[in-house]
Motif scaffolding. Structure first.
Motif: not given
Length: 674
Positions: A22-24, A32-35, A56-60
């Motif tokens: 399962v991916y989010l 948009c975030s990465e998968r 869920v960690t994102v770049e920005e």
């Protein structure tokens, strides 16, 4: 780097969990975030009933989160997953809710919007408009209209339950297998030893008790004890399982040439029949629709018969409704006598039995099948085709469409199909029920589904004149509670009539119902569009009341009123009598259903009268499609109003030998699911 806390809730149904990958991914106004991989085989996340959290960690920073994409990729075998909802805690500490309440099947992906309900005019960005449009395009390919029989309301394009979209299938198909349930019912009722004894007659009325299950203090036992009495016969027109046919008689029809001499001994006010009519004391039930309908010919060993009686009733000085004249055919003549209470005991009893049998046929095919099941399926299909999940009216209506398409599809597969279970015991099986629906379509009007309007049109609205009509009294209360709830929700999202007119999705929904459900028949009175908030409230009330209260009123009393076979014969094996003075008890018993058909009938009315496992009753909304506080407050107010109705009905029913509880909200399922 910004971090989002994502919480994922899996359904509690059997096999709701998954072991698949399962991916989010998150999509916001700033990017948009990465998968992100949330689960993979043997991680033991997303198990049945589980609530799992992830960071869920994102770049920005992604800005305001608009969409969540969930992807499921198969590990080994098909492993469907029921996703209830996702919540997201943003880096700023805000909580967003993303309702889902859907199955994710195969290697599919779904895109969710946050739970705030939005009208089409509220979506300003292209990405949200596109998501809305794509969802409806996908649904319209899945939910297709199909004609089951000429002249019927259109139904879903599916040959079997397994052909339906997974989201609207029953969680456990075995639970709604009619053949299994009927057989199980007959086993539970200890009648399976008789079920194959077709053509074998009972010896007398007492012999029917051999298949009658007595449950202490139930209505069914009271019916068995009093079914021959005129007051019980009349009472069922008001509060039995088909309390929709009786109307005040304003003029004795020419096809029923009743004279004062015939009924004088039944009238108690020293008035002529004409004067009693003018004072509103005469009522009529006409089974004209059955005239010309073909009786069941599927069993060459048993000839079965139908009649189209006319029954005249009288309100006596005790305010009880009692029969005073019965004609078993539509055309008067020497071979179609008018039966009277003053006739020989068995003449009068057999005439009443014929009326009860005719009432059973109208109830099953018109009152129950057409006017609740088939109509509710029309509402369901139109909703899925024209209202996206983010629309406030989808959120309002979807609990009232639960399993409706599924139960109807299963019925077409096993129950009312050619050579189905309906053919086994019913005189209208073998095609007669199809003719009845086709004939009844002309009376399926919008106003007839508006409960207070229909009661008034039949002249049955006065509590003073007709004080013991509990179906009317309770129905009006439930109708008003639903209407008030609909108005409260409408006023949250539609600030004016102009907003109603501009809602293209609402108008497409209304048009679908008119064009495909009512087959575009102008005389049906169904609106082609809705122009005001007031009309929208009424329209939504019609939908919710029909799918919940009306179905409950005419479905769940079937065992109570129809389990004593002589009170509701599903078939008659001798033709209607054409003369008086010749009827014997032996002839009556020979006319009634044989042992085999009696047992199939008993199993049917038992199975149809049972609530589903984990039934959701009116006002119960465990799936939180709405997140807005004003709507949740409206729901709480609705439940409070329903609780007050329950209390009033409970108090009225105290110490009653014949309590009426079918429209008590705690016994009204949200949807047509049985």
């Amino acid at each position: 780097m910004p971090s989002y806390t994502v919480t994922v809730a899996t359904g509690s149904q059997w096999f709701a969990g998954t072991d698949d990958y399962v991916y989010l991914s998150l999509e916001g106004t700033a990017g948009c975030s990465e998968r992100h991989l949330l689960d993979k085989p043997f991680y033991n996340d997303f198990e049945r009933g589980a609530v799992d959290s992830y960071d869920v960690t994102v770049e920005e920073d992604l800005g305001e989160i608009q969409l969540i994409k969930i992807e499921k990729r198969k590990y080994w075998y098909q492993d469907d997953w029921y996703l209830k909802y996702i919540t997201v805690k943003t880096p700023m500490g805000d909580y967003l809710e993303f309702p889902c309440y859907r199955w994710i099947t195969d290697e599919k992906e779904i895109v969710l919007r946050d739970g705030r309900a939005k009208l089409p005019r509220d979506d300003k960005t292209q990405i949200l408009k596109q998501h809305r449009r794509k969802e409806l395009e996908t649904r319209q390919k899945m939910y297709r209209w199909k004609e089951w029989h000429p002249g019927f309301p259109l139904s879903i394009d599916a040959h079997s339950h397994s052909d339906l979209p997974r989201d609207i299938q029953f969680d456990n198909e075995k639970g709604i297998d009619f053949i299994l349930n009927y057989s199980k019912a007959m086993e539970n009722l200890y009648v399976n030893r008789f079920m194959h004894m077709f053509q074998s007659s009972w010896s007398d009325f007492a012999d029917f008790e051999r298949i009658f299950v007595r449950i202490s203090n139930t209505i069914s036992e009271y019916v068995m004890q009093h079914w021959k009495e005129d007051f019980m016969f009349g009472y069922q027109f008001l509060n039995g399982c088909n309390p929709v046919l009786i109307r005040r008689c304003t003029e004795i029809p020419k096809k029923l040439p009743v004279t004062m001499d015939m009924v004088e001994c039944s009238l108690e006010r020293n008035l002529t029949l004409e004067e009693e009519v003018k004072q509103g004391n005469i009522f009529i039930v006409d089974y004209e629709l059955l005239d010309g309908v073909d009786a069941n010919k599927t069993d060459p060993c048993t000839i079965q018969y139908l009649a189209a009686p006319i029954c005249l009733l009288y309100k006596n000085l005790e305010n009880k409704i009692v029969p005073i004249a019965i004609q078993l055919g539509q055309k008067p003549g020497p071979d179609n006598p008018i039966f009277l209470p003053s006739d020989a005991t068995y003449d009068w009893l057999l005439a009443k039995i014929w009326v009860r049998s005719s009432d059973f046929h109208i109830h099953q095919t018109v009152t129950h099948l057409l006017r609740t099941h088939l109509v509710s399926e029309v509402f369901s299909i139109a909703m899925f085709r024209q209202l996206p999940a983010v629309h406030p009216l989808f959120k309002l209506l979807v609990p009232h469409m639960r399993f409706t398409i599924a139960i109807n599809t299963k019925a077409r597969e096993q129950l009312i199909c050619e050579c189905g279970l309906f053919d086994k015991a019913n005189a209208t099986g073998g095609g007669g029920h199809v003719q009845m629906v086709q004939k009844a379509m002309k009376d399926l009007t919008y106003s007839s589904l508006c409960f207070p309007e229909e009661i008034k049109a039949k002249g049955m609205d006065s509590k003073e004149d007709i004080p013991y009509y509990y179906y009317r009294d309770d129905g009006i209360k439930v109708w008003e509670a639903i209407k008030n709830f609909a108005e409260d929700v409408i006023h949250v999202y539609y600030e004016s009539d102009e907003v109603v007119c501009e809602d293209v999705e609402l108008q497409a929904f209304v048009k679908d119902i008119y064009v495909y459900g009512m087959r575009g028949v102008k005389a049906s009175g169904f609106p082609k569009m809705i122009k005001t908030r007031e009309k929208l409230a009424e329209y939504l009330t019609v939908i919710i009341f029909t799918t919940s209260a009306q179905h409950a009123a005419v479905n769940f009393g079937q065992y109570d009123w129809c389990s004593w076979i002589p009170n509701a014969p599903p078939t008659m094996r001798c033709p209607p009598p054409t003369e008086k003075g010749t009827i014997t008890i032996e002839q009556i018993v020979e006319s009634l259903p044989d042992r085999g058909r009696s047992c199939w009938h008993l199993g049917a009315v038992w199975a149809l009268s049972q609530f589903q496992d984990n039934e959701l009753f009116l006002g119960m909304y465990p799936d939180e499609h709405f997140v807005e506080k004003p709507v949740k407050e409206a729901m709480a107010k609705f439940r409070k109003n329903l609780d007050e109705i329950v209390s009033a009905i409970t108090e009225r029913n105290k110490n009653k030998k014949l309590p009426y509880y079918y429209l008590s909200p705690d016994r009204i399922p949200n949807s047509v699911a049985v």
